[in-house]
Design a protein around this motif. Structure first.
Motif, short mmCIF file in Angstrom:
data_model
loop_
_atom_site.label_atom_id
_atom_site.label_comp_id
_atom_site.label_asym_id
_atom_site.label_seq_id
_atom_site.Cartn_x
_atom_site.Cartn_y
_atom_site.Cartn_z
N ARG A 1 66.92 50.40 66.60
CA ARG A 1 67.50 51.50 65.84
C ARG A 1 69.00 51.58 66.07
O ARG A 1 69.78 51.88 65.17
N ASP A 2 69.42 51.31 67.28
CA ASP A 2 70.85 51.39 67.58
C ASP A 2 71.63 50.20 67.05
O ASP A 2 72.84 50.23 66.99
N LEU A 3 70.93 49.16 66.66
CA LEU A 3 71.63 48.01 66.08
C LEU A 3 71.88 48.18 64.59
O LEU A 3 72.91 47.80 64.07
N LEU A 4 70.90 48.75 63.90
CA LEU A 4 70.97 48.79 62.44
C LEU A 4 72.03 49.76 61.94
O LEU A 4 72.18 50.87 62.46
N SER A 5 72.76 49.35 60.91
CA SER A 5 73.68 50.26 60.23
C SER A 5 72.82 51.26 59.43
O SER A 5 71.62 51.04 59.26
N PRO A 6 73.41 52.33 58.91
CA PRO A 6 72.59 53.35 58.24
C PRO A 6 71.67 52.78 57.15
O PRO A 6 70.55 53.24 56.97
N HIS A 7 72.13 51.76 56.41
CA HIS A 7 71.27 51.18 55.37
C HIS A 7 70.77 49.79 55.76
O HIS A 7 70.30 49.03 54.91
N GLY A 8 70.88 49.49 57.05
CA GLY A 8 70.51 48.15 57.52
C GLY A 8 69.03 47.85 57.34
O GLY A 8 68.18 48.75 57.34
N TYR B 1 57.24 48.28 56.08
CA TYR B 1 56.08 47.87 55.27
C TYR B 1 56.04 46.34 55.22
O TYR B 1 57.04 45.68 55.53
N ILE B 2 54.87 45.83 54.84
CA ILE B 2 54.73 44.36 54.75
C ILE B 2 55.28 43.92 53.41
O ILE B 2 54.76 44.30 52.36
N SER B 3 56.35 43.14 53.45
CA SER B 3 56.98 42.76 52.18
C SER B 3 56.47 41.43 51.66
O SER B 3 56.61 41.13 50.48
N LEU B 4 55.87 40.66 52.54
CA LEU B 4 55.34 39.35 52.11
C LEU B 4 54.31 38.92 53.13
O LEU B 4 54.46 39.20 54.33
N GLU B 5 53.25 38.26 52.69
CA GLU B 5 52.29 37.72 53.63
C GLU B 5 51.70 36.44 53.08
O GLU B 5 51.69 36.23 51.87
N ARG B 6 51.24 35.58 53.99
CA ARG B 6 50.76 34.27 53.55
C ARG B 6 49.86 33.69 54.64
O ARG B 6 50.08 33.96 55.83
N ARG B 7 48.87 32.92 54.21
CA ARG B 7 48.06 32.19 55.19
C ARG B 7 48.70 30.84 55.44
O ARG B 7 49.14 30.18 54.51
N ALA B 8 48.79 30.46 56.71
CA ALA B 8 49.32 29.14 57.07
C ALA B 8 48.35 28.54 58.07
O ALA B 8 48.37 28.91 59.24
N GLY B 9 47.45 27.68 57.61
CA GLY B 9 46.41 27.13 58.49
C GLY B 9 45.56 28.28 59.00
O GLY B 9 45.04 29.09 58.22
N ARG B 10 45.45 28.41 60.32
CA ARG B 10 44.61 29.48 60.89
C ARG B 10 45.38 30.79 61.02
O ARG B 10 44.82 31.81 61.38
N GLU B 11 46.68 30.74 60.77
CA GLU B 11 47.50 31.96 60.95
C GLU B 11 47.61 32.75 59.66
O GLU B 11 47.75 32.19 58.59
N ARG B 12 47.59 34.07 59.81
CA ARG B 12 47.99 34.95 58.70
C ARG B 12 49.37 35.48 59.08
O ARG B 12 49.50 36.16 60.11
N GLN B 13 50.36 35.17 58.30
CA GLN B 13 51.74 35.54 58.66
C GLN B 13 52.25 36.66 57.76
O GLN B 13 51.92 36.71 56.57
N TYR B 14 53.05 37.52 58.33
CA TYR B 14 53.57 38.69 57.61
C TYR B 14 55.07 38.81 57.81
O TYR B 14 55.58 38.50 58.89
N ILE B 15 55.75 39.34 56.83
CA ILE B 15 57.13 39.79 57.03
C ILE B 15 57.13 41.31 56.97
O ILE B 15 56.74 41.90 55.95
N LEU B 16 57.50 41.93 58.09
CA LEU B 16 57.69 43.38 58.09
C LEU B 16 59.13 43.66 57.70
O LEU B 16 60.06 43.07 58.28
N LYS B 17 59.29 44.56 56.76
CA LYS B 17 60.65 44.97 56.35
C LYS B 17 60.86 46.38 56.91
O LYS B 17 60.07 47.28 56.63
N ILE B 18 61.89 46.52 57.70
CA ILE B 18 62.05 47.73 58.53
C ILE B 18 63.41 48.36 58.25
O ILE B 18 64.42 47.67 58.20
N GLN B 19 63.41 49.69 58.11
CA GLN B 19 64.68 50.42 57.90
C GLN B 19 64.63 51.73 58.63
O GLN B 19 63.55 52.21 59.01
N ARG B 20 65.78 52.37 58.79
CA ARG B 20 65.79 53.70 59.36
C ARG B 20 65.10 54.66 58.40
O ARG B 20 65.25 54.51 57.18
N GLU B 21 64.41 55.67 58.95
CA GLU B 21 63.84 56.69 58.08
C GLU B 21 64.96 57.51 57.50
O GLU B 21 65.91 57.84 58.18
N SER B 22 64.84 57.84 56.16
CA SER B 22 65.96 58.60 55.59
C SER B 22 65.75 60.09 55.81
O SER B 22 64.69 60.54 56.09
#
Ligand SMILES: C[S@@+](CC[C@H](N)C(=O)[O-])C[C@H]1O[C@@H](n2cnc3c(N)ncnc32)[C@H](O)[C@@H]1O
Length: 215
Positions: A160-167, A194-215
């Motif tokens: 939280r301390d790293l992100l800029s207000p809209h980071g 929230y999860i912005s993208l997900e995909r299966r890669a072999g035995r793994e299920r991979q996710y991209i979490l997109k994270i922002q400060r709460e407004s």
């Protein structure tokens, strides 16, 4: 389509010492490409990638944003720092890589100023004893639930301390890391995700979490 960065300067010997881009890397690249209009609209000034490995992710990000931003990366592995710099140069991007644990040493300087933060962490479930090396094992060894390095990074003082207000923070996770649990932890730190993208890669299920400060 943004072309995948040119990594032709890296040899199989290099990839014996640093992480070779794989499905997880490409999922992160796809998430950045998917958001390119939104990222450009943010007019980012400072981008930071933790654990940059080959430098592929930050180099692509620089192709999305352009040369007006500062591109900073960290990695524990000295060979990864060198490769990141070289990949930047090969693709006409200036990247400053610091060899450090997570963001140690950068935080006071970067307080509330990182517009785009990326982390494809070591996420594989391994014995705890394998976490914390400075070599290639640091690319995957995530300890219990594959969460030990991720959990070091999540606390308030790091994110939280790293992100800029809209980071925006893009974090790669797999099922075993319990993404919903990570989202709950982030909520407790005043961050929405929230999860912005997900995909299966072999035995793994991979996710991209997109994270922002709460407004
Ligand atoms: C899964 S690899 C990802 C590499 C690259 N970002 C990619 O997506 O291809 C994880 C990277 O994080 C680095 N790393 C692991 N633990 C770290 C830590 N505590 N601080 C900084 N870097 C770390 C590893 O050396 C490795 O380069």
């Amino acid at each position: 389509m943004i072309p995948t960065p040119d990594l032709s300067h890296l040899t199989s010997q290099d990839f014996g010492k640093i992480y070779e881009p794989a499905e997880d890397t490409f999922l992160l690249l796809d998430a950045l490409e998917q958001d390119q209009d939104q990222i450009q609209a943010l007019q980012p000034k400072i981008c930071l990638e933790i654990g940059s490995g080959s430098g592929c992710v930050t180099t692509l990000l620089a192709k999305v944003i352009g040369s007006q931003a500062l591109y900073l990366t960290t990695d524990l592995n000295q060979h990864a720092c060198k490769a990141t710099f070289q990949t930047g140069q090969k693709n006409q991007v200036d990247i400053e890589c610091t060899r450090t644990n997570l963001v140690n040493g950068l935080l006071p300087r970067l307080f509330h100023s990182v517009d785009i933060l990326c982390f494809n962490p070591p996420y594989v479930v391994t014995p705890s004893s394998e976490v914390g090396s400075f070599g290639i094992e640091a690319s995957w060894a995530g300890g219990i639930d594959g969460r030990e390095v991720i959990d070091q990074f999540l606390p308030l003082v790091s994110v939280r301390d790293l992100l800029s207000p809209h980071g925006v923070f893009y974090l790669l996770l797999i099922n075993e890391n319990r993404p919903l649990d990570v989202m709950d932890i982030l909520k407790g730190y005043g961050l929405t995700s929230y999860i912005s993208l997900e995909r299966r890669a072999g035995r793994e299920r991979q996710y991209i979490l997109k994270i922002q400060r709460e407004s």
